[in-house]
Scaffold this motif. Structure first.
Motif: not given
Length: 404
Positions: A239-240, A236, A200, A242
């Motif tokens: 995050l998806h 973002i 991130l 991962w």
């Protein structure tokens, strides 16, 4: 009970699954999973910036909540501050949600999506399976992209559509290959390799971004919120990425669970569900955070199925079945309602509520959806979005009203 085969052909419209043939315990499980998804979304993503969870210093201080005290007694004022402001009460709720529900509800939803794919595959006659399932997932992708851009960038529909397209070939594969694929994808997720490969943004970026989010989401017009949301998607995305292997692995595990037949005769396998729940809970002890998301999801799912397949459990949990049957509609409605509650073009409460009031709002919305879903399904075969999804999948308008 299981749904009958969907033997649609070119000579007649596809027939909806009769209510008597539905797997009600799966509907119940999906409805309860949606409650968990709602709770996490409203507390951690609609209420505050999604990046706040990665900044521990900010998590110790809630935005100051104001309310009209009027002629309330000092004891009542103290109680309101305990519930609505930064307090041990709010921090405890947040901690419970994070430890017991966050990511676990999404993992359970992923598992159920895999089960749903396998059920659809079995219902469709063989020569139409590929085209209809491909069309079904492409429609889901289109709706997900609209949801992602116009309402909320925490959308999971786009990821589910892409994951569904990825696992579509496995539906034609033998059980051993499905199991191997699930094991491989979950192993990749547990390794944490993708987190190191695609980290991130750093705290130096997150701190001013959270401050900007508090301002734009709370006070901005629809156009301003839309522009900020679109600009935020790139940050973002990791995050998806991962959890994408976990989504793939759980889709395949859901397919495998459906193929083994225990869900078709769930009442005969209540003991196995209880033993599975206990085994998953044992595995949770001293497990790492990534493994816990899967083991607890399995424990919750198995335990709910065991309870829902008893007469008493059906009476206690049956209210959740209509919510689960209309999960697609209810999920999108939650996004629409919460965006109006928290964003500047609505009530502008973003960053201004503590955990307890935000969760209370979510619970009220969910309770109203439970009532509305039961009423709706007394007259119609599908939820509105489910009906649209099915109609676009088959390329023809589906029967909607229940015949008197």
């Amino acid at each position: 009970m299981r749904a009958p085969a969907d033997t649609n052909n070119a000579h007649g419209p596809p027939l909806p699954v009769a209510a008597i043939d539905r797997l009600f315990s799966i509907d119940i499980l999906r409805g309860l999973a949606l409650f968990g998804v709602m709770a996490i979304n409203v507390v951690f993503e609609f209420r505050v910036s999604i990046f706040r969870q990665f900044l521990p210093a900010l998590r110790t201080q809630e935005a100051e909540t104001t309310f009209f005290a009027g002629s309330l007694s000092p004891d009542m004022v103290a109680l309101l501050w305990a519930v609505m402001a930064d307090s041990p009460f709010n921090r405890t709720i947040e901690d419970i949600l994070e430890r017991a529900i966050a990511m676990k509800a999404f993992a359970l939803f992923s598992l159920l999506f895999g089960v749903g794919l396998a059920m659809q595959f079995d219902r469709i006659i063989p020569h139409r399976r590929t085209i209809l399932l491909l069309r079904r997932l492409l429609v889901l992708l289109a709706i997900g992209l609209l949801h992602l851009t116009l309402l909320w960038n925490g959308d999971i529909l786009t990821e589910y559509a892409l994951a569904g397209l990825s696992v579509l070939p496995f539906l034609f594969a033998p059980a051993w290959l499905i199991g191997a694929g699930s094991f491989a994808f979950l192993g990749l997720y547990f390794s944490g390799w993708l987190m190191q490969l695609m980290p991130l943004p750093g705290k130096a970026w997150m701190l001013p971004h959270v401050a900007d989010a508090n301002h734009v989401y709370a006070t901005g017009s629809f156009a301003q919120v839309l522009a900020f949301r679109l600009a935020e998607i790139g940050a973002i995305a990791p995050l998806h990425l991962w959890i994408f292997p976990r989504t793939l692995g759980l889709f395949l595990l859901g397919i495998l669970i459906w193929r083994c037949g225990v869900l078709r005769h769930a009442r005969d396998h209540r003991t196995e569900f209880v033993l599975t729940a206990l085994a998953a809970l044992v595995m949770t002890i001293d497990a790492g955070p990534t493994l816990v998301t899967v083991t607890l999801a399995l424990a919750y799912g198995a335990l709910i199925l065991a309870v829902a397949n008893t007469a008493l459990g059906l009476r206690l949990l049956g209210w959740a079945a209509p919510v689960g049957r209309m999960a697609f509609t209810n999920y999108l409605m939650q996004s629409a309602i919460f965006s109006l509650v928290f964003y500047g073009y609505g009530f502008g409460l973003f960053g201004r509520l503590s955990v307890a009031p935000a969760l209370a709002i979510g619970m009220v919305v969910y309770a109203l959806q439970a009532i509305a879903s039961r009423w709706w399904l007394a007259y119609f075969r599908f939820g509105p979005v489910e009906w649209l999804w099915r109609s676009l999948m088959y390329g023809r308008r589906q029967p909607m009203r229940i015949a008197s």
